[in-house]
Design an enzyme around this catalytic site. Structure first.
Site, PDB file in Angstrom:
ATOM      1  N   CYS A 115       0.828  -1.230   0.000  1.00 46.45           N
ATOM      2  CA  CYS A 115       0.000   0.000   0.000  1.00 46.45           C
ATOM      3  C   CYS A 115       0.851   1.265   0.000  1.00 46.45           C
ATOM      4  O   CYS A 115       0.418   2.308  -0.456  1.00 46.45           O
ATOM      5  CB  CYS A 115      -0.916   0.022   1.216  1.00 46.45           C
ATOM      6  SG  CYS A 115      -1.861  -1.484   1.397  1.00 46.45           S
ATOM      7  N   HIS A 278      -3.847   7.020   0.977  1.00 46.48           N
ATOM      8  CA  HIS A 278      -4.044   5.704   0.371  1.00 46.48           C
ATOM      9  C   HIS A 278      -5.465   5.269   0.705  1.00 46.48           C
ATOM     10  O   HIS A 278      -5.901   5.378   1.860  1.00 46.48           O
ATOM     11  CB  HIS A 278      -3.018   4.713   0.931  1.00 46.48           C
ATOM     12  CG  HIS A 278      -3.449   3.289   0.777  1.00 46.48           C
ATOM     13  ND1 HIS A 278      -3.808   2.763  -0.445  1.00 46.48           N
ATOM     14  CD2 HIS A 278      -3.614   2.291   1.689  1.00 46.48           C
ATOM     15  CE1 HIS A 278      -4.164   1.500  -0.273  1.00 46.48           C
ATOM     16  NE2 HIS A 278      -4.060   1.186   1.004  1.00 46.48           N
ATOM     17  N   ASN A 308     -10.113  -0.751  -2.556  1.00 47.83           N
ATOM     18  CA  ASN A 308      -8.707  -0.500  -2.205  1.00 47.83           C
ATOM     19  C   ASN A 308      -7.834  -1.069  -3.324  1.00 47.83           C
ATOM     20  O   ASN A 308      -7.837  -2.279  -3.561  1.00 47.83           O
ATOM     21  CB  ASN A 308      -8.425  -1.194  -0.868  1.00 47.83           C
ATOM     22  CG  ASN A 308      -7.004  -1.024  -0.377  1.00 47.83           C
ATOM     23  OD1 ASN A 308      -6.077  -0.858  -1.166  1.00 47.83           O
ATOM     24  ND2 ASN A 308      -6.816  -1.107   0.932  1.00 47.83           N
TER      25      ASN A 308
END
Ligand code: ACO
Length: 351
Positions: A115, A278, A308
């Site tokens: 991430c 993020h 995501n």
């Protein structure tokens, strides 16, 4: 001299997968997913046509066009992903070839910090630009999570969160005052397995002391431990996430890394024109926004539509916000990430 983002681009696959689509294949509900994550839908790539690299190629072409440069002007590629086309070589060389840049034999570096991949990639690009090693760098984040999620009730805690897509930026040296002011990068390997896909791999149970779980209890020098029937039977080739630990740690580390960026440049949260976190989880973003006292128009969220997308989420959100006119040249942007590793970091820049 600073490193300036001169072009942005993103690509998301056409196929929309809604929460209701997931209700049909596993025991979940739109209400559960929306309440816990904020996600309504995500995109899934077409398996026989698209890969992490083909999506990165589409995003890169758009970033290169947006920068108004020719692909040949790129002299280095940095590619962040946790879902590469091949175990090796990395996606960097595949993208280089697709862009026709193999003829120039420019370097291509793959980043594996999940991430936080795009923040690491951008920070590395910044160092290369400021030392004068390269003039124009393509920085890409791309993920095809749908290639390997457990799309059954067993995997629901993880698989409902993730989506596919790619984002890219072109960076170049600038002397007009705009560009990257600061980056910080962090990691804590103590939590490596708390958000991880540990198979295929070579560990054969080394870290958890349970070789039998990996079919490796009697493994001799010639036995396969990388991938075998036991690993598949035990579903160890799917990602695992300790959701509550991730949540608790993320909300602390996101705020820490953003404050580090602000404090080291003499800024405060109110100076930020746009925070692009993020896109881990809308609840995490809302928590950070509240803790930092930011208004809704100071934070960009698109997890509702894309889920995501790990290393791709920041460059997708950035390119989308630019396209929507929500970010103007000269704005102070903060990009921040937290994720598997655990890793975290942020970048503060005048766009
Ligand atoms: N649908 C329906 N029920 C589900 C689902 C699902 N998709 N997934 C889990 N459940 C059930 C569980 O089985 C459990 O049932 P039980 O009580 O009968 O045992 C119940 O929901 C609660 O499970 P928890 O795991 O305790 O749920 P929690 O409230 O912690 O929410 C979540 C899970 C959303 C993952 C949460 O922990 C979270 O937001 N964590 C942050 C992790 C995150 O956002 N990661 C993003 C990726 S990592 C990154 O980018 C940083």
């Amino acid at each position: 001299m600073k490193t300036k983002i001169i072009g942005t681009g993103y690509y998301v696959p056409e196929t929309v997968v809604t929460n209701h689509d997931l209700e049909r294949i596993m025991d979940t509900s739109d209400a559960w997913i929306v309440e816990r994550t904020g996600i309504h839908e995500r995109r899934f790539a077409k398996k026989t046509e698209e890969t992490t690299t083909t999506m990165a190629y589409e995003a890169s072409k758009r970033a290169i066009d947006n920068a108004g440069i020719a692909p040949e002007e790129i002299d280095f590629i940095i590619f962040a992903t946790l879902s590469p086309d091949y175990f090796f070589p990395g996606c960097g060389v595949l993208l280089q070839r697709m862009l026709g840049l193999h003829k120039k034999e420019i370097g291509a570096l793959d980043i594996r910090t999940q991430c936080t991949g795009f923040i690491y990639a951008l920070s590395i690009a910044d160092q290369f630009i400021r030392t004068g090693m390269y003039k124009t760098i393509l920085v890409v984040g791309s993920e095809m999570h749908s290639m390997g999620l457990d799309m059954t009730t067993r995997g629901r805690a993880v698989s409902v969160i993730f989506g596919d897509g790619a984002g890219a930026v072109v960076v170049r040296a600038s002397e007009d005052g705009s560009g990257i002011l600061h980056t910080n990068l962090h990691a804590n390997g103590e939590f490596a397995e708390e958000l991880a896909m540990t198979c295929p791999g070579c560990h054969a149970g080394h870290y958890d002391g349970d070789p039998a779980k990996y079919g490796a209890e009697n493994a001799g020098p010639f036995d396969a431990v990388f991938i075998n029937e036991t690993i598949l039977k035990n579903a160890l080739h799917y990602p695992y996430m300790n959701g509550q630990l991730v949540f608790k740690t993320a909300v602390v580390k996101f705020v820490e890394t953003i404050m580090e960026a602000l404090q080291s440049t003499g800024k405060t949260p109110s100076d930020i024109d746009m925070l692009i976190p993020h896109q881990a989880n809308l609840r995490i973003s809302k928590f950070i926004q509240k803790r930092m006292g930011l208004r809704d128009d100071q934070v960009w969220n698109n997890i509702q539509r894309y889920g995501n997308t790990t290393a791709a989420s920041i460059p997708i959100a950035l390119a989308e916000a630019v396209e929507a006119g929500a970010i103007q040249r000269g704005d102070l942007l903060c990009l921040a990430a937290f994720g598997s590793g655990f890793t975290w970091g942020s970048a503060l820049l005048y766009y």
